[in-house]
Design an enzyme around this catalytic site. Structure first.
Site, PDB file in Angstrom:
ATOM      1  N   SER A 103      38.695  33.590  16.556  1.00 42.59           N
ATOM      2  CA  SER A 103      38.660  34.167  14.714  1.00 42.59           C
ATOM      3  C   SER A 103      39.750  33.144  14.244  1.00 42.59           C
ATOM      4  CB  SER A 103      38.616  35.244  14.639  1.00 42.59           C
ATOM      5  OG  SER A 103      38.133  35.829  13.276  1.00 42.59           O
ATOM      6  N   HIS A 255      31.114  39.395  16.610  1.00 42.34           N
ATOM      7  CA  HIS A 255      32.147  38.652  16.598  1.00 42.34           C
ATOM      8  C   HIS A 255      33.262  38.609  17.565  1.00 42.34           C
ATOM      9  CE1 HIS A 255      35.084  36.358  14.320  1.00 42.34           C
ATOM     10  NE2 HIS A 255      36.157  37.460  14.235  1.00 42.34           N
TER      11      HIS A 255
END
Length: 287
Positions: A103, A255
């Protein structure tokens, strides 16, 4: 035999950087792990046990997250975080490494590869952030208000850890008490919100495509098809703008790929590194 495991702190650029170092005497390859926003080394808890069996592993808590410092003097820009990690690796005697970023950590990994390409042999980007612009000027100005960190705290409390986990994990059954408390723990002290305030203020925009084009480091991009935080479209754009990149997509994955697919991520990382080693051996044989 269990690899030696060192936990430590280094004072770098006026802040306290926490790291965990897993030494593997049988390996010459070091992996540096960089977590994402609102996270810590905890997010690699399922991946590290696999990686440390074959490589030296350094996992860093980015300030103001995890066990790192929350200094109100530190510049919380991506460039400064990248330079701080570079300095940490130098203090640990690491001359080159494979960087693995999740991320926001992926964007910082790209900054490291851009700033110091000779240090980074390869980069693995796990659902890396990309193409985010800097915060709006009105928000940056508001961050100078003395009580702004309380607004940040209230905003994060409103969304809550459980809701955030449900947003980043495709398979909701993975969310258990250990995961919940692991992601909650860093936010039990108010100092982190002052650091987050400075992160909002200092965070420059993500690297533009012009700078991405200049990165020659081989990059492996791994994405969850159901990523709601950094959609797959961002991964495809990064794949296009990074000259030497490969994109792997996991179905039914969100994610938080290091938590959701640790074994598959590990295998792809190992293949990525093995291919690099094979190429080096062949090049040496030719000479």
């Amino acid at each position: 035999m269990e690899s030696p495991h060192y936990k430590g702190h280094q004072q770098i650029n006026g802040n306290d950087l926490y790291y965990e170092y897993y030494k593997n005497e049988a390996s010459t390859i070091t992996l540096v792990l960089i977590h994402g926003f609102l996270s810590s080394s905890f997010s690699f808890r399922r991946l590290i046990p696999l990686l440390k069996e074959e490589y030296n592993v350094v996992s860093v808590d980015l300030p103001p997250f995890g066990n790192s410092g929350k200094s109100t003097q530190f510049i919380y820009s991506y460039e400064n975080m990248a330079k701080s990690i570079i300095e940490l690796t130098q203090k640990l005697g690491v001359k080159e490494f494979v960087v693995i970023g999740h991320s926001m950590g992926g964007q910082i990994s790209l900054n490291i590869a851009y700033l110091q390409p000779d240090l980074v042999k390869r980069a693995v980007l796990l659902c890396s952030s990309g193409y985010l612009e800097r915060s709006k000027q009105s928000l940056i100005l508001a961050s100078y208000l003395p009580f702004f960190h309380l607004i940040v705290k209230r905003h994060l409390a409103r969304s809550g850890v459980l809701k955030n986990l449900q947003n980043v994990v495709y398979n909701q059954s993975l969310i258990d008490e250990e995961m919940f408390h692991g992601y909650m723990r860093p936010f039990l002290e108010d100092d982190i919100f002052k650091g987050l305030t400075r992160l909002i203020r200092h965070r420059e925009g993500d690297l533009p495509k012009e700078k991405l084009h200049q990165i020659n480091t081989p990059c492996l991009l791994i994405w969850g098809e159901q990523d709601k935080v950094v959609p797959l479209q961002i991964g495809k754009r990064l794949h296009h703008d990074l000259k030497h990149s490969n994109l792997i997509v996991f179905e039914e994955t969100g994610h938080l790929v290091p938590e959701e697919r640790p074994e598959e991520v590990f295998l792809h990382i190992r293949n990525f590194i093995v291919n690099d080693e094979d190429a080096t051996i062949k090049a040496n044989e030719l000479h």
